[in-house]
Design a protein around this motif. Structure first.
Motif, PDB file in Angstrom:
ATOM      1  N   UNK A  89     -74.040 -27.263  -5.546  1.00 16.25           N
ATOM      2  CA  UNK A  89     -72.843 -27.910  -6.077  1.00 16.25           C
ATOM      3  C   UNK A  89     -71.602 -27.051  -5.805  1.00 16.25           C
ATOM      4  N   UNK A  90     -71.743 -25.746  -6.009  1.00 18.47           N
ATOM      5  CA  UNK A  90     -70.630 -24.821  -5.722  1.00 18.47           C
ATOM      6  C   UNK A  90     -70.252 -24.875  -4.243  1.00 18.47           C
ATOM      7  N   UNK A  91     -71.270 -24.858  -3.398  1.00 11.46           N
ATOM      8  CA  UNK A  91     -71.035 -24.881  -1.953  1.00 11.46           C
ATOM      9  C   UNK A  91     -70.336 -26.172  -1.531  1.00 11.46           C
ATOM     10  N   UNK A  92     -70.753 -27.293  -2.110  1.00  9.61           N
ATOM     11  CA  UNK A  92     -70.124 -28.576  -1.787  1.00  9.61           C
ATOM     12  C   UNK A  92     -68.657 -28.593  -2.226  1.00  9.61           C
ATOM     13  N   UNK A  93     -68.405 -28.101  -3.427  1.00  8.25           N
ATOM     14  CA  UNK A  93     -67.019 -28.040  -3.917  1.00  8.25           C
ATOM     15  C   UNK A  93     -66.177 -27.131  -3.030  1.00  8.25           C
ATOM     16  N   UNK A  94     -66.758 -26.009  -2.672  1.00  7.25           N
ATOM     17  CA  UNK A  94     -66.065 -25.062  -1.794  1.00  7.25           C
ATOM     18  C   UNK A  94     -65.739 -25.716  -0.446  1.00  7.25           C
ATOM     19  N   UNK A  95     -66.714 -26.411   0.116  1.00  2.24           N
ATOM     20  CA  UNK A  95     -66.512 -27.078   1.404  1.00  2.24           C
ATOM     21  C   UNK A  95     -65.398 -28.125   1.341  1.00  2.24           C
ATOM     22  N   UNK A  96     -65.369 -28.891   0.249  1.00  5.47           N
ATOM     23  CA  UNK A  96     -64.322 -29.909   0.081  1.00  5.47           C
ATOM     24  C   UNK A  96     -62.943 -29.256   0.001  1.00  5.47           C
ATOM     25  N   UNK A  97     -62.843 -28.237  -0.831  1.00  5.46           N
ATOM     26  CA  UNK A  97     -61.550 -27.570  -1.034  1.00  5.46           C
ATOM     27  C   UNK A  97     -61.068 -26.864   0.238  1.00  5.46           C
ATOM     28  N   UNK A  98     -61.975 -26.220   0.934  1.00 10.00           N
ATOM     29  CA  UNK A  98     -61.557 -25.542   2.170  1.00 10.00           C
ATOM     30  C   UNK A  98     -61.179 -26.563   3.241  1.00 10.00           C
ATOM     31  N   UNK A  99     -61.892 -27.686   3.286  1.00  3.98           N
ATOM     32  CA  UNK A  99     -61.558 -28.728   4.269  1.00  3.98           C
ATOM     33  C   UNK A  99     -60.151 -29.265   4.016  1.00  3.98           C
ATOM     34  N   UNK A 100     -59.804 -29.474   2.750  1.00  3.66           N
ATOM     35  CA  UNK A 100     -58.452 -29.950   2.403  1.00  3.66           C
ATOM     36  C   UNK A 100     -57.396 -28.969   2.896  1.00  3.66           C
ATOM     37  N   UNK A 101     -57.624 -27.698   2.617  1.00  2.00           N
ATOM     38  CA  UNK A 101     -56.631 -26.687   2.991  1.00  2.00           C
ATOM     39  C   UNK A 101     -56.547 -26.499   4.506  1.00  2.00           C
ATOM     40  N   UNK A 102     -57.682 -26.534   5.164  1.00  6.71           N
ATOM     41  CA  UNK A 102     -57.668 -26.423   6.630  1.00  6.71           C
ATOM     42  C   UNK A 102     -56.949 -27.607   7.260  1.00  6.71           C
ATOM     43  N   UNK A 103     -57.118 -28.785   6.666  1.00  3.42           N
ATOM     44  CA  UNK A 103     -56.420 -29.968   7.167  1.00  3.42           C
ATOM     45  C   UNK A 103     -54.909 -29.795   6.985  1.00  3.42           C
ATOM     46  N   UNK A 104     -54.498 -29.283   5.834  1.00  4.34           N
ATOM     47  CA  UNK A 104     -53.062 -29.043   5.605  1.00  4.34           C
ATOM     48  C   UNK A 104     -52.519 -28.009   6.586  1.00  4.34           C
ATOM     49  N   UNK A 105     -53.304 -26.986   6.872  1.00  8.04           N
ATOM     50  CA  UNK A 105     -52.874 -25.967   7.833  1.00  8.04           C
ATOM     51  C   UNK A 105     -52.702 -26.594   9.218  1.00  8.04           C
ATOM     52  N   UNK A 106     -53.636 -27.453   9.617  1.00 13.20           N
ATOM     53  CA  UNK A 106     -53.512 -28.145  10.914  1.00 13.20           C
ATOM     54  C   UNK A 106     -52.261 -29.024  10.951  1.00 13.20           C
ATOM     55  N   UNK A 107     -51.982 -29.698   9.840  1.00 12.48           N
ATOM     56  CA  UNK A 107     -50.775 -30.530   9.773  1.00 12.48           C
ATOM     57  C   UNK A 107     -49.515 -29.680   9.919  1.00 12.48           C
ATOM     58  N   UNK A 108     -49.514 -28.529   9.280  1.00  9.45           N
ATOM     59  CA  UNK A 108     -48.356 -27.629   9.373  1.00  9.45           C
ATOM     60  C   UNK A 108     -48.200 -27.125  10.802  1.00  9.45           C
TER      61      UNK A 108
END
Length: 138
Positions: free
Chosen positions: A58-77
Motif C-alpha cells: 500500500x505504501x509503495x502504491x501511494x508512493x508510486x502515485x505521488x511520484x508519478x504526479x510530480x514527475x508529470x508536473x516536472x515534464x510539463x514545466x
C-alpha cells in the motif's frame, strides 16, 4: 443593474517577463524535485518500520502515485520552459481570467456587453484595454 463578466488577462513577453517566468518555472521544478526526494526518504523510513507486506504494498502504491504526479508536473514545466525559449519578445501570453463588474441598463446592446474584454499587461503595468477581444470559454 450590475453583472459580473470574465475578462481575459494577457502579458506581453519582454526580456524581464521572460526571465521572471523562467525563474518561476525553475523554482517550481526545484521544489518538485525536492518533494520527490522527500517522498523517497519517507517511503524508506516507513518500509523499515513495518514488516506487514500488505501495508508495504500500500505504501509503495501511494508512493508510486505521488511520484508519478510530480514527475508529470516536472515534464510539463520542462515543456513550458522549452516553449518559452521559442517565443519571440512581444508575443502575448494568456495569464488567465479575472472577473469585473459591468453596468447594464435597459436598451444596452447585449452582444456588445458580452463581447470579450482583454487586459494586456507589459512588465507589470496595464498596457492596453481591449473591448471586443477574445471571448473566454472557461
Amino acid at each position: 443593474m450590475e453583472i459580473i463578466k470574465k475578462v481575459v488577462v494577457k502579458q506581453i513577453l519582454t526580456e524581464d517577463s521572460k526571465q521572471k517566468l523562467q525563474e518561476q518555472f525553475l523554482s517550481r521544478q526545484y521544489k518538485l524535485t525536492n518533494e520527490l526526494k522527500q517522498l523517497e526518504f519517507v517511503l524508506h523510513k516507513k518500509m523499515k518500520e513495518t514488516t506487514d507486506p500488505k501495508y508495504q504494498r500500500s505504501l509503495q502504491e501511494s508512493y508510486n502515485k505521488e511520484t508519478a504526479k510530480r514527475k508529470d508536473r516536472i515534464r510539463q514545466i520542462e515543456l513550458k520552459l522549452g516553449q518559452l525559449e521559442e517565443l519571440e519578445l512581444g508575443a502575448e501570453l494568456r495569464e488567465g481570467t479575472i472577473q469585473m463588474i459591468e453596468e447594464v441598463n435597459e436598451g444596452d446592446n447585449w452582444d456588445e456587453i458580452m463581447k470579450g474584454t482583454e487586459i494586456v499587461i507589459k512588465d507589470g503595468v496595464v498596457n492596453e484595454l481591449r473591448a471586443g477581444g477574445m471571448e473566454d470559454d472557461d
